[in-house]
Scaffold this motif. Structure first.
Motif, PDB file in Angstrom:
ATOM      1  N   THR A  57      -6.502   4.583  -0.488  1.00 55.48           N
ATOM      2  CA  THR A  57      -5.698   3.821   0.474  1.00 55.48           C
ATOM      3  C   THR A  57      -5.820   2.326   0.211  1.00 55.48           C
ATOM      4  OG1 THR A  57      -5.916   5.528   2.159  1.00 55.48           O
ATOM      5  CG2 THR A  57      -5.378   3.309   2.920  1.00 55.48           C
ATOM      6  N   ARG A  58      -7.010   1.878  -0.110  1.00 60.89           N
ATOM      7  CA  ARG A  58      -7.213   0.450  -0.374  1.00 60.89           C
ATOM      8  C   ARG A  58      -6.375   0.002  -1.566  1.00 60.89           C
ATOM      9  NH1 ARG A  58     -13.157  -2.416  -1.300  1.00 60.89           N
ATOM     10  NH2 ARG A  58     -12.396  -4.552  -1.588  1.00 60.89           N
ATOM     11  N   THR A  59      -6.334   0.818  -2.614  1.00 61.05           N
ATOM     12  CA  THR A  59      -5.546   0.481  -3.800  1.00 61.05           C
ATOM     13  C   THR A  59      -4.060   0.471  -3.487  1.00 61.05           C
ATOM     14  OG1 THR A  59      -7.219   1.369  -5.308  1.00 61.05           O
ATOM     15  CG2 THR A  59      -4.978   1.207  -6.153  1.00 61.05           C
ATOM     16  N   LYS A  60      -3.604   1.482  -2.773  1.00 60.61           N
ATOM     17  CA  LYS A  60      -2.188   1.542  -2.404  1.00 60.61           C
ATOM     18  C   LYS A  60      -1.791   0.344  -1.544  1.00 60.61           C
ATOM     19  CE  LYS A  60      -1.155   6.507  -2.456  1.00 60.61           C
ATOM     20  NZ  LYS A  60      -0.820   7.670  -1.601  1.00 60.61           N
ATOM     21  N   THR A  61      -2.637   0.002  -0.604  1.00 61.72           N
ATOM     22  CA  THR A  61      -2.325  -1.118   0.287  1.00 61.72           C
ATOM     23  C   THR A  61      -2.241  -2.419  -0.489  1.00 61.72           C
ATOM     24  OG1 THR A  61      -3.433   0.007   2.112  1.00 61.72           O
ATOM     25  CG2 THR A  61      -3.040  -2.349   2.363  1.00 61.72           C
ATOM     26  N   ASP A  94       8.794   2.373  -2.019  1.00 67.75           N
ATOM     27  CA  ASP A  94       8.730   3.826  -1.976  1.00 67.75           C
ATOM     28  C   ASP A  94       7.313   4.248  -2.354  1.00 67.75           C
ATOM     29  OD1 ASP A  94      11.434   3.390  -1.657  1.00 67.75           O
ATOM     30  OD2 ASP A  94      12.039   4.987  -3.028  1.00 67.75           O
ATOM     31  N   MET A  95       6.583   4.811  -1.401  1.00 66.36           N
ATOM     32  CA  MET A  95       5.178   5.168  -1.623  1.00 66.36           C
ATOM     33  C   MET A  95       5.017   6.673  -1.777  1.00 66.36           C
ATOM     34  SD  MET A  95       1.884   4.989   0.856  1.00 66.36           S
ATOM     35  CE  MET A  95       2.296   6.614   1.482  1.00 66.36           C
ATOM     36  N   MET A  96       4.302   7.075  -2.797  1.00 68.98           N
ATOM     37  CA  MET A  96       3.997   8.484  -3.008  1.00 68.98           C
ATOM     38  C   MET A  96       2.893   8.923  -2.053  1.00 68.98           C
ATOM     39  SD  MET A  96       4.747  11.202  -4.562  1.00 68.98           S
ATOM     40  CE  MET A  96       3.927  12.794  -4.413  1.00 68.98           C
ATOM     41  N   ILE A  97       3.172   9.973  -1.289  1.00 68.26           N
ATOM     42  CA  ILE A  97       2.191  10.514  -0.355  1.00 68.26           C
ATOM     43  C   ILE A  97       1.024  11.133  -1.128  1.00 68.26           C
ATOM     44  CG2 ILE A  97       2.995  12.923  -0.168  1.00 68.26           C
ATOM     45  CD1 ILE A  97       2.904  12.518   2.917  1.00 68.26           C
ATOM     46  N   VAL A 152      -3.826  11.249   5.688  1.00 66.78           N
ATOM     47  CA  VAL A 152      -2.474  10.883   5.269  1.00 66.78           C
ATOM     48  C   VAL A 152      -1.809   9.996   6.313  1.00 66.78           C
ATOM     49  CG1 VAL A 152      -0.190  11.771   4.665  1.00 66.78           C
ATOM     50  CG2 VAL A 152      -2.249  12.972   3.894  1.00 66.78           C
ATOM     51  N   ARG A 153      -1.981  10.373   7.564  1.00 62.15           N
ATOM     52  CA  ARG A 153      -1.376   9.590   8.659  1.00 62.15           C
ATOM     53  C   ARG A 153      -1.944   8.170   8.683  1.00 62.15           C
ATOM     54  NH1 ARG A 153      -2.758  12.791  12.128  1.00 62.15           N
ATOM     55  NH2 ARG A 153      -0.863  14.058  12.250  1.00 62.15           N
ATOM     56  N   SER A 154      -3.249   8.057   8.567  1.00 59.51           N
ATOM     57  CA  SER A 154      -3.898   6.741   8.597  1.00 59.51           C
ATOM     58  C   SER A 154      -3.465   5.882   7.410  1.00 59.51           C
ATOM     59  CB  SER A 154      -5.420   6.901   8.600  1.00 59.51           C
ATOM     60  OG  SER A 154      -5.852   7.546   9.773  1.00 59.51           O
ATOM     61  N   GLU A 155      -3.328   6.512   6.246  1.00 57.22           N
ATOM     62  CA  GLU A 155      -2.929   5.768   5.054  1.00 57.22           C
ATOM     63  C   GLU A 155      -1.527   5.194   5.211  1.00 57.22           C
ATOM     64  OE1 GLU A 155      -3.930   6.704   0.788  1.00 57.22           O
ATOM     65  OE2 GLU A 155      -1.926   7.613   0.922  1.00 57.22           O
ATOM     66  N   ILE A 156      -0.592   6.009   5.662  1.00 56.13           N
ATOM     67  CA  ILE A 156       0.785   5.524   5.823  1.00 56.13           C
ATOM     68  C   ILE A 156       0.833   4.396   6.838  1.00 56.13           C
ATOM     69  CG2 ILE A 156       3.134   6.129   6.511  1.00 56.13           C
ATOM     70  CD1 ILE A 156       2.508   8.995   5.544  1.00 56.13           C
ATOM     71  N   ARG A 157       0.155   4.590   7.957  1.00 57.85           N
ATOM     72  CA  ARG A 157       0.162   3.555   8.996  1.00 57.85           C
ATOM     73  C   ARG A 157      -0.442   2.251   8.489  1.00 57.85           C
ATOM     74  NH1 ARG A 157      -1.607   7.212  14.286  1.00 57.85           N
ATOM     75  NH2 ARG A 157       0.486   8.011  14.745  1.00 57.85           N
ATOM     76  N   ALA A 158      -1.505   2.340   7.679  1.00 57.45           N
ATOM     77  CA  ALA A 158      -2.141   1.138   7.149  1.00 57.45           C
ATOM     78  C   ALA A 158      -1.182   0.355   6.264  1.00 57.45           C
ATOM     79  CB  ALA A 158      -3.397   1.512   6.370  1.00 57.45           C
ATOM     80  N   ILE A 173       4.297  13.949   9.903  1.00 56.84           N
ATOM     81  CA  ILE A 173       3.389  12.811   9.776  1.00 56.84           C
ATOM     82  C   ILE A 173       4.168  11.539   9.472  1.00 56.84           C
ATOM     83  CG2 ILE A 173       1.580  11.806   8.326  1.00 56.84           C
ATOM     84  CD1 ILE A 173       0.462  14.695   8.054  1.00 56.84           C
ATOM     85  N   VAL A 174       5.108  11.626   8.531  1.00 55.00           N
ATOM     86  CA  VAL A 174       5.904  10.449   8.180  1.00 55.00           C
ATOM     87  C   VAL A 174       6.703   9.966   9.385  1.00 55.00           C
ATOM     88  CG1 VAL A 174       7.738   9.559   6.698  1.00 55.00           C
ATOM     89  CG2 VAL A 174       6.033  11.123   5.751  1.00 55.00           C
ATOM     90  N   ALA A 175       7.285  10.909  10.123  1.00 53.93           N
ATOM     91  CA  ALA A 175       8.139  10.549  11.253  1.00 53.93           C
ATOM     92  C   ALA A 175       7.388   9.808  12.343  1.00 53.93           C
ATOM     93  CB  ALA A 175       8.787  11.813  11.827  1.00 53.93           C
ATOM     94  N   GLU A 176       6.100  10.054  12.469  1.00 52.43           N
ATOM     95  CA  GLU A 176       5.323   9.410  13.539  1.00 52.43           C
ATOM     96  C   GLU A 176       4.481   8.245  13.039  1.00 52.43           C
ATOM     97  OE1 GLU A 176       1.464  12.467  13.466  1.00 52.43           O
ATOM     98  OE2 GLU A 176       3.174  12.881  14.784  1.00 52.43           O
ATOM     99  N   SER A 177       4.663   7.890  11.759  1.00 54.07           N
ATOM    100  CA  SER A 177       3.790   6.896  11.140  1.00 54.07           C
ATOM    101  C   SER A 177       4.330   5.476  11.166  1.00 54.07           C
ATOM    102  CB  SER A 177       3.535   7.273   9.678  1.00 54.07           C
ATOM    103  OG  SER A 177       4.731   7.137   8.931  1.00 54.07           O
ATOM    104  N   GLY A 178       5.623   5.320  11.492  1.00 51.04           N
ATOM    105  CA  GLY A 178       6.246   3.999  11.443  1.00 51.04           C
ATOM    106  C   GLY A 178       6.987   3.722  10.154  1.00 51.04           C
ATOM    107  N   ALA A 179       6.991   4.682   9.217  1.00 53.18           N
ATOM    108  CA  ALA A 179       7.756   4.521   7.983  1.00 53.18           C
ATOM    109  C   ALA A 179       9.249   4.551   8.296  1.00 53.18           C
ATOM    110  CB  ALA A 179       7.410   5.627   6.989  1.00 53.18           C
ATOM    111  N   ALA A 180      10.047   3.986   7.388  1.00 51.73           N
ATOM    112  CA  ALA A 180      11.491   3.931   7.595  1.00 51.73           C
ATOM    113  C   ALA A 180      12.194   5.195   7.120  1.00 51.73           C
ATOM    114  CB  ALA A 180      12.073   2.720   6.863  1.00 51.73           C
TER     115      ALA A 180
END
Length: 248
Positions: free
Chosen positions: A87-91, A106-109, A122-128, A158-165
């Motif tokens: 997650t740190r690397t992705k962020t 576009d981020m790969m899950i 997964v949820r925490s990573e997307i939200r971060a 998970i994506v739908a509730e994470s704040g992603a577009a």
């Protein structure tokens, strides 16, 4: 998440420019060169495609080639193509891309975490990442070829509730094409809470129309195929793609 009544209704038909405004084109394969990125930018701007995406090291170049304030957005991938980065690397990658002028990412899950049932990770990573790059929109790629139907539903929720577009179907790095059956799983799960981008094996106007009727609002399509589809749309009766019925 099973209420599909909230999803946006598609238009009855599309003119060629309207179609182009729904399509992302890209040069994100390992073999793509600087010349490919330059060609990508030229095609995207000339044809009015909504976005052009390049691998992270080429995003600054792409940004310099695509006029700001025009029809075309600049994008790039995060954690691509495996999704297995920390997650740190992705962020950090996402923040750098945004700083370099990317207007959408576009981020790969993390497929391995989904298949392990570690949905909290997964949820925490997307939200971060959503929080780190706001207001730049994030699309989250599921890579449907690697997931069971139940995993597709879980990941979509998970994506739908994470704040992603957007929730996106694939990277284009696997041989499997996006199908209406798999898209239905996503649509039934997200219920209009997040937009849907279909990517992978989309080769016809009929496929686009069928996916739009399901609720898809963005497409990732091979550059030459995308250009050909816009030309085909121009050649249709009235110069418009019928979404309510069938193409042609």
């Amino acid at each position: 998440m099973n209420n599909i009544s909230n999803r946006r209704q598609p238009p009855a038909s599309l003119a060629p420019r309207d179609l182009a405004a729904l399509i992302d084109i890209s040069a994100v394969q390992a073999f793509h060169t600087e010349a490919d990125v330059r060609e990508l930018a030229g095609i995207a701007v000339a044809e009015g495609f909504i976005a052009a995406h390049a691998l992270p090291n080429f995003v600054p170049l792409l940004r310099s080639l695509v006029p700001s304030g025009g029809l075309t957005l600049v994008g790039g991938p995060v954690g691509f193509p495996s999704g297995g980065h920390s997650t740190r690397t992705k962020t950090a990658e996402a923040v750098e891309l945004a700083e370099n002028g990317a207007q959408e990412l576009d981020m790969m899950i993390n497929v391995g975490r989904i298949k392990s049932g570690d949905f909290g990770y997964v949820r925490s990573e997307i939200r971060a990442i959503v929080e780190a790059i706001a207001p730049v929109p994030l699309k989250v790629i599921l890579e449907l070829a690697h997931l069971t139907d139940e995993e597709i539903r879980a990941a979509s929720a998970i994506v739908a509730e994470s704040g992603a577009a957007f929730v996106k179907t694939g990277t284009g790095w696997t041989p499997s094409a996006t199908t209406l059956e798999k898209l239905k799983l996503i649509v039934e799960t997200v219920g209009g809470a997040v937009e849907i981008k279909a990517s992978g094996g989309i080769r016809s106007l009929d496929a686009i129309a069928g996916m739009m009727r399901l609720g898809v609002t963005r497409f990732g399509i091979n550059t030459q195929v995308a250009v050909d589809l816009v030309r085909q749309c121009t050649a249709l009766p009235g110069g418009r793609l019928d979404i309510a019925g069938k193409a042609g």
